[in-house]
Design an enzyme around this catalytic site. Sequence first.
Site, mmCIF file in Angstrom:
data_model
loop_
_atom_site.group_PDB
_atom_site.id
_atom_site.type_symbol
_atom_site.label_atom_id
_atom_site.label_comp_id
_atom_site.label_asym_id
_atom_site.label_seq_id
_atom_site.Cartn_x
_atom_site.Cartn_y
_atom_site.Cartn_z
ATOM 1 C CE LYS A 1 52.344 21.756 69.642
ATOM 2 N NZ LYS A 1 53.379 20.773 69.477
ATOM 3 N NE ARG B 1 59.933 18.949 71.494
ATOM 4 C CZ ARG B 1 58.608 18.994 71.652
ATOM 5 N NH1 ARG B 1 57.848 18.122 71.006
ATOM 6 N NH2 ARG B 1 58.039 19.884 72.447
ATOM 7 C CG HIS C 1 57.616 20.604 76.506
ATOM 8 N ND1 HIS C 1 56.362 21.051 76.856
ATOM 9 C CD2 HIS C 1 57.411 19.548 75.678
ATOM 10 C CE1 HIS C 1 55.447 20.306 76.251
ATOM 11 N NE2 HIS C 1 56.059 19.389 75.534
ATOM 12 N NE ARG D 1 55.063 25.449 76.539
ATOM 13 C CZ ARG D 1 55.931 25.199 77.519
ATOM 14 N NH1 ARG D 1 56.429 26.187 78.242
ATOM 15 N NH2 ARG D 1 56.310 23.962 77.780
ATOM 16 C CE1 TYR E 1 39.859 -1.937 45.773
ATOM 17 C CE2 TYR E 1 39.434 -0.401 47.564
ATOM 18 C CZ TYR E 1 39.554 -0.657 46.211
ATOM 19 O OH TYR E 1 39.364 0.355 45.307
ATOM 20 C CB CYS F 1 37.604 2.191 50.311
ATOM 21 S SG CYS F 1 36.670 0.658 50.244
ATOM 22 C CG ASP G 1 37.618 8.129 48.117
ATOM 23 O OD1 ASP G 1 38.519 8.920 48.413
ATOM 24 O OD2 ASP G 1 37.656 7.379 47.120
HETATM 25 N N1 PMH Z 1 54.369 23.391 74.865
HETATM 26 C C1 PMH Z 1 55.132 22.722 73.993
HETATM 27 C C2 PMH Z 1 56.555 23.116 73.836
HETATM 28 C C3 PMH Z 1 54.578 21.678 73.241
HETATM 29 O O1 PMH Z 1 55.359 21.034 72.370
HETATM 30 C C4 PMH Z 1 53.209 21.325 73.433
HETATM 31 C C5 PMH Z 1 52.562 20.187 72.737
HETATM 32 C C6 PMH Z 1 52.458 22.062 74.362
HETATM 33 C C7 PMH Z 1 53.074 23.078 75.070
HETATM 34 C C8 PMH Z 1 51.019 21.763 74.639
HETATM 35 O O2 PMH Z 1 50.869 20.500 75.190
HETATM 36 P P1 PMH Z 1 49.458 19.888 75.529
HETATM 37 O O3 PMH Z 1 48.725 19.781 74.246
HETATM 38 O O4 PMH Z 1 49.751 18.557 76.102
HETATM 39 O O5 PMH Z 1 48.800 20.828 76.455
HETATM 40 N N2 PMH Z 1 53.371 19.469 71.882
HETATM 41 C C9 PMH Z 1 53.146 18.199 71.489
HETATM 42 C C10 PMH Z 1 54.035 17.532 70.667
HETATM 43 O O6 PMH Z 1 55.136 18.062 70.204
HETATM 44 N N3 PMH Z 1 53.633 16.296 70.448
HETATM 45 O O7 PMH Z 1 52.505 16.128 71.107
HETATM 46 C C11 PMH Z 1 52.169 17.294 71.754
#
Ligand code: PMH
Length: 372
Positions: A40, A140, A170, A223, A268, A314, A316
Site C-alpha cells: 500500500k 480502528r 491487527h 501480511r 530563508y 527550501c 526545491d
Molecule cells: N496489516 C495491516 C492491517 C496494516 O495496516 C499494516 C500496516 C500491515 C499489515 C503491515 O504492517 P508492517 O508494515 O508493520 O509489516 N499498516 C500501517 C499503518 O496503517 N500505519 O503504519 C503501518
Amino acid sequence: MTVGWHRPTKLIIDTQAITENVLNEVKRLPEETELFAVVKANGYGHGAVPTAKAAIKGGATGFCVALLDEAIELREAGIKGPILILGVVDVSYIDLLVKYDLSVTVTSQEWLEQAVNQLEQLENVQPLKIHIKVDTGMGRIGFKTVHETKKAVELVQLSEQMIWEGIFTHFSTADKKDQAYFNKQNQRFQNVLTELAELPRYVHVSNSATALWHPENAGNMIRFGIAMYGLNPSGHELEASYPLKPALSLVSELIHVKELSANEGIGYGKTYTTSKNEWIGTIPIGYADGWLRHLQGFSVLVDGKECEIVGRICMDQCMIRLPEQKTAGTKVTLIGKNGDKEITMQDVADKLDTIHYEVACTFSERIPREYR
Ligand code: PMH
C-alpha cells in the site's frame, strides 16, 4: 505530479534486497503459511508494482493494499494472485471488486447487507471474496464482539455470491517489549476463532513485527510490510531476528559550490551565518520532495564525510557545509552508504522525531525511483 527526471536527485530501490527480505521470512514460515506483500501507499514509497514483482521472486503469493485504486493499479500492471484491500471500500464499488478479482475487508453488517443486494443485481459475475476483520483492540476497523463476527460470517456463508476467504485481526503493540496488550488481543482473537464452526482459507494476524517476534502466531498467511523493505518495525526497541536489508537509498549531486567569507547568511530567514571562510554546496532537493525543513542541522554524506545541512531547507534546494572545495556534480548521499559511512532511514526518522514508515511514505512523486 511532474517527475524530476532531468535532475540528479533520485531514490534508488534495490529490488534484490526486497526479494531477499521476503525469501528470508518465507524460509522461516511453516510450510502451509503464505506471505502476502503489503504494498500500500505506493509500496511504502518504494513503488508498488516493482516491489510486488520483487516480492514474488522471494516467494510472496499475494498482496495487501489499502485502497481499491491501489489494487487496480496492481492488476492493470499484470499482477496475478490474491490482492486483499485492507481498508473499507464503499459498497457502491462492488462491480469493480468483482471485475478485478479483489478480496475485500468487511467490518460491518450494514456493508454486508448492502453488498448482498448489490451482488444480486450483477449478472454472471464471480463471487466476491470476503475477509472478515475483527477489532481485538487496535480500535480502528472491525467487528468488536464474537456475536457480531458470527452474524457476519453466517451472512457471508448464506450468500452464493460471496466466498468467505479470510478472517483477520491487527495487533497494535507487536513491536514492543511489553507483551501484555499483545497477549490480550491475541486471546480475544483466539476466542472468536473457537466460537466459529469452521474457518476460511486464510486466518491471518501478522504484520512484520508479529512475524518477527511472535512467529508462533503466524496463522496461515502473514501480511509482510516494513520488514520487506529492510526496515526494523520496532525502530530501536527490539532487534530483528535476522538481518534485514534496506532497499531504499536517496542520492543527489552538488549543483552549485562556492566559498563564502565569515558573516554571510544562508537560506530563508538567515538562520545560519558563516563563522569563517566556508565552502557551501547546494543540493537540488527540498521540502516539496519530502526532504522536510526539520532536517536542518542533519547531515548528508559527500566523499564519505558527514556534511551539515545549514540554513533552512527550501522547497526545491538545500545547502550543506563542505569540509573543503568540491566540484559541482559530486555525488551526495542523503540515505544510504557513501565511503565508510551510512545514513539510514531510521537516522532520518530520529531527527524528525517520527518513524521510518512515515519517512518512506513522505518522499514525493517528484523524485524519480530507479530500480536496480
Ligand atoms: N496489516 C495491516 C492491517 C496494516 O495496516 C499494516 C500496516 C500491515 C499489515 C503491515 O504492517 P508492517 O508494515 O508493520 O509489516 N499498516 C500501517 C499503518 O496503517 N500505519 O503504519 C503501518
